[in-house]
Design an enzyme around this catalytic site. Structure first.
Site, PDB file in Angstrom:
ATOM      1  CE  LYS A 114       5.058   6.894   5.770  1.00 13.18           C
ATOM      2  NZ  LYS A 114       3.440   7.820   6.667  1.00 13.18           N
ATOM      3  CB  SER A 134       0.633   8.945   7.421  1.00 15.15           C
ATOM      4  OG  SER A 134       0.724   7.898   7.711  1.00 15.15           O
TER       5      SER A 134
END
Length: 186
Positions: free
Chosen positions: A92, A48
């Site tokens: 993230k 990701s």
């Protein structure tokens, strides 16, 4: 008298050597304690965050980076999910800040109705998730996305949702391993 002088020099040399070794051990111990209390490590699982951070990379997280002031837009953070009993850390990138309204439409990110400029990536976002409609962030909430926008479980989905300030562990600082990928994270 000569033998006394020689023994004195030998003892002084030995004492200096022991002091030197002690100093080195104290520096190593101090560095270890500082890193242990101010940083943590986590291993990235999944793609990701590619191309910034790859699958199986181990990253160092600075736990004191946000002690005074919260994350800024585009900071790469590590946080715990809101679920109880989870030991997993997510890494993230911060996109939306507290109080802002975030929406993804036509494959692009909008903050307070304005197209997000200078994004880390210019990827067309296929799935808007819950941000298909405008989402207003609370006073302690952040909207975070993976750099690999179309292959990331992030704030667009209810399984992660908005990241609360109290769940942020710190700022990802650098990739520690594998050795050939050691670098500071932008």
């Amino acid at each position: 008298m000569i033998s006394y002088h020689r023994r004195y020099q030998e003892n002084t040399t030995l004492l200096n050597l022991l002091k030197y070794i002690f100093d080195i051990l104290m520096v190593i111990l101090t560095a270890y304690v500082l890193v242990s209390f101010s940083c943590t490590r986590t291993t990235i699982l999944g793609g990701s965050m590619e191309s910034s951070i790859n699958n199986d990379d181990t990253v160092l997280v600075n736990k004191f980076a946000y002690a005074i002031k919260g994350p800024k837009r585009f900071d790469c953070i590590a946080f715990e999910p809101d679920s109880i009993g989870s030991s997993k850390l997510y890494v993230k990138r911060v996109i939306g800040l507290p109080g802002e309204t975030v929406q993804i439409k036509e494959g692009h990110i909008y903050i307070n109705g304005e197209l997000l400029e200078n994004d880390i990536t210019d990827t067309y976002i296929v799935t808007a998730g819950m941000t298909i409609n405008p989402v207003k962030l609370g006073d302690d909430e952040y909207f975070c996305l993976g750099d690999n926008r179309n292959n990331s479980e992030d704030s667009r989905f209810s399984s992660i949702g908005m990241v609360k300030r109290k769940h942020i562990i710190g700022k990802t600082w650098m990739v520690l391993s594998p050795f050939e990928d050691i670098k500071f994270i932008k």
